[in-house]
Design a protein around this motif. Structure first.
Motif, PDB file in Angstrom:
ATOM      1  N   UNK A  28       0.837  -1.200   0.000  1.00  0.00           N
ATOM      2  CA  UNK A  28       0.000   0.000   0.000  1.00  0.00           C
ATOM      3  C   UNK A  28       0.869   1.246   0.000  1.00  0.00           C
ATOM      4  N   UNK A  29       1.939   1.215   0.786  1.00  0.00           N
ATOM      5  CA  UNK A  29       2.826   2.368   0.929  1.00  0.00           C
ATOM      6  C   UNK A  29       3.316   2.873  -0.422  1.00  0.00           C
ATOM      7  N   UNK A  30       3.651   1.961  -1.333  1.00  0.00           N
ATOM      8  CA  UNK A  30       4.176   2.344  -2.649  1.00  0.00           C
ATOM      9  C   UNK A  30       3.160   2.117  -3.772  1.00  0.00           C
ATOM     10  N   UNK A  31       1.899   1.935  -3.398  1.00  0.00           N
ATOM     11  CA  UNK A  31       0.795   1.811  -4.354  1.00  0.00           C
ATOM     12  C   UNK A  31       1.093   0.768  -5.438  1.00  0.00           C
ATOM     13  N   UNK A  32       1.244  -0.485  -4.999  1.00  0.00           N
ATOM     14  CA  UNK A  32       1.653  -1.536  -5.920  1.00  0.00           C
ATOM     15  C   UNK A  32       0.531  -2.491  -6.324  1.00  0.00           C
ATOM     16  N   UNK A  33      -0.706  -2.191  -5.961  1.00  0.00           N
ATOM     17  CA  UNK A  33      -1.805  -3.067  -6.375  1.00  0.00           C
ATOM     18  C   UNK A  33      -1.863  -3.192  -7.893  1.00  0.00           C
ATOM     19  N   UNK A  34      -1.742  -2.056  -8.593  1.00  0.00           N
ATOM     20  CA  UNK A  34      -1.838  -2.093 -10.055  1.00  0.00           C
ATOM     21  C   UNK A  34      -0.761  -2.940 -10.701  1.00  0.00           C
ATOM     22  N   UNK A  35       0.465  -2.846 -10.193  1.00  0.00           N
ATOM     23  CA  UNK A  35       1.520  -3.652 -10.812  1.00  0.00           C
ATOM     24  C   UNK A  35       1.333  -5.124 -10.486  1.00  0.00           C
ATOM     25  N   UNK A  38      -9.415  -3.506 -14.532  1.00  0.00           N
ATOM     26  CA  UNK A  38      -8.565  -2.541 -15.222  1.00  0.00           C
ATOM     27  C   UNK A  38      -9.033  -2.488 -16.675  1.00  0.00           C
ATOM     28  N   UNK A  39      -9.297  -1.290 -17.181  1.00  0.00           N
ATOM     29  CA  UNK A  39      -9.753  -1.121 -18.564  1.00  0.00           C
ATOM     30  C   UNK A  39      -8.828  -0.125 -19.254  1.00  0.00           C
ATOM     31  N   UNK A  40      -8.170  -0.592 -20.303  1.00  0.00           N
ATOM     32  CA  UNK A  40      -7.226   0.247 -21.058  1.00  0.00           C
ATOM     33  C   UNK A  40      -6.230   0.949 -20.137  1.00  0.00           C
ATOM     34  N   UNK A  41      -5.692   0.181 -19.200  1.00  0.00           N
ATOM     35  CA  UNK A  41      -4.658   0.691 -18.315  1.00  0.00           C
ATOM     36  C   UNK A  41      -5.146   1.524 -17.153  1.00  0.00           C
ATOM     37  N   UNK A  42      -6.452   1.735 -17.056  1.00  0.00           N
ATOM     38  CA  UNK A  42      -7.005   2.544 -15.968  1.00  0.00           C
ATOM     39  C   UNK A  42      -7.736   1.633 -14.990  1.00  0.00           C
ATOM     40  N   UNK A  43      -7.262   1.546 -13.754  1.00  0.00           N
ATOM     41  CA  UNK A  43      -7.916   0.662 -12.779  1.00  0.00           C
ATOM     42  C   UNK A  43      -9.128   1.327 -12.149  1.00  0.00           C
ATOM     43  N   UNK A  44     -10.005   0.489 -11.613  1.00  0.00           N
ATOM     44  CA  UNK A  44     -11.110   1.014 -10.808  1.00  0.00           C
ATOM     45  C   UNK A  44     -10.560   1.842  -9.653  1.00  0.00           C
ATOM     46  N   UNK A  45     -11.409   2.695  -9.119  1.00  0.00           N
ATOM     47  CA  UNK A  45     -11.033   3.460  -7.942  1.00  0.00           C
ATOM     48  C   UNK A  45     -11.068   2.573  -6.693  1.00  0.00           C
TER      49      UNK A  45
END
Length: 348
Positions: A228-235, A329-336
């Motif tokens: 969470x600290x480095x916002x790594x959910x997307x990766x 994730x849609x076209x590189x944009x994840x849900x909020x």
């Protein structure tokens, strides 16, 4: 004739004199494996152990709560055991044995030995491998997991496996957390950010090592740290999509396991993981991505995400089919709001 001022010559001479020993010291430190042992000089001799057990930490430090549970599980609550810490580089400041300093303060520990191994060939160091094989728990320190992945195919890989096979344990923090998953994000091409990974899941910084360790009940996993600290959910979402698309896992599914700074998962011999210290997340992809190609944005519908607050559990042996929330994730944009969601309870 051009004359260099005496003051400048004096300054240059002093600077070089200060620099020279630093260069020699750095070269020497890189060239030799280093061993520091705390506690008893003799290893414990015992016929059987009650593990395996594991600790998976979001940052490099040992987390006493989960390490104590692992030690107790492996020794069956009686006697003592030996721990080996493996590091690919020495700490930048402070104690030379920070992990062992913590471990030696825990009950049930006979000794803790730190090995600093800085080259691939150090993975075949006979003294280091002897210490590892005689230990009951191996802890990989923080650092660079590419250095750890470089020991694949050396004696060290089999030595660590032998510890788990005899009922001991393995674990680590940060880079040491990464190396303990079935699919290792090795960072040998650099460290990828969430934005880079979602923009292109085949970014050159996203590389994997497989076949390093395959711990019981932990198949199909990809660990991630400082979550969470480095916002790594997307990766992690991108890692999961890549693993499925490239067939790095079996059954068309992959599980990202993200642990935040100060957090740790204790995993027992039956595959039950319990979170401590900070939140952990399990991110399941159970189908091929809708879009995962080089130089194209990632699209993936309905990742199943379990958030484990301290005390929360996840059964890696009998993996749950409910209790998750969904994010895409849609076209590189994840849900909020990737890190929070209302768990699905009616899973059919």
């Amino acid at each position: 004739m051009f004359h260099i001022p005496l003051r400048l010559v004096t300054c240059l001479t002093a600077s070089l004199a200060l620099l020279a020993p630093t260069l020699v010291t750095a070269e020497s430190a890189h060239a030799a494996a280093k061993r520091i042992r705390l506690g008893s000089s003799a290893d414990v001799s015992r016929g059987s152990w009650s593990g395996p057990a594991y600790t998976m930490n979001g940052s490099g430090a040992v987390v006493p709560a989960t390490m104590t549970r692992a030690i107790d599980a492996i020794r069956g609550g009686t006697g003592t055991l030996d721990v080996v810490v493996i590091a690919a580089s020495a700490p930048g400041s402070g104690s030379t044995t920070p992990e062992c300093d913590t471990v030696m303060g825990l009950a049930g520990v006979n000794s803790c030995t730190t090995w600093t191994l800085t080259t691939r060939n150090d993975g075949n160091n006979s003294a280091a491998n002897s210490d590892i094989r005689n230990a009951e728990f191996v802890y990989f320190a923080g650092g660079d997991q590419c250095d750890y992945a470089d020991w694949k195919g050396t004696a060290l890989q089999n030595s660590v496996k032998s510890v788990v096979a005899k009922g001991g344990g393995s674990g680590g923090g940060s880079a040491g957390h990464h190396i303990n998953s079935a699919v290792v994000y090795d960072a040998c091409g650099g460290s990828a950010t969430t934005d880079e990974a979602l923009y292109d899941p085949y970014d050159p910084a996203i590389t994997f090592t497989t076949g390093m360790f395959s711990w019981p009940n932990y198949a199909g996993t990809i660990n991630d740290s400082h979550f969470v600290t480095r916002d790594r959910m997307g990766r992690t979402m991108a890692f999961v999509a890549r693993a499925i698309e490239d067939g790095l896992t079996t059954g068309g599914a992959a599980w990202g396991v993200g642990v935040d700074d100060g957090g740790s998962l204790f995993i027992d011999k039956n595959g039950l993981a319990t979170a401590a210290g900070a939140d952990a997340f399990v991110v399941l992809g159970d189908h091929r991505p809708e879009q995962a190609d080089p130089d194209r944005y990632l699209t993936y519908d309905d990742y199943k995400i379990w958030r484990l607050r301290p005390g929360g559990t996840y059964d890696f042996k009998n993996r749950p089919t409910c209790g998750y929330y969904l994010r895409s994730v849609v076209d590189g944009i994840p849900d909020r709001d990737l890190y929070n969601g209302t768990p699905v309870t009616n899973c059919g």
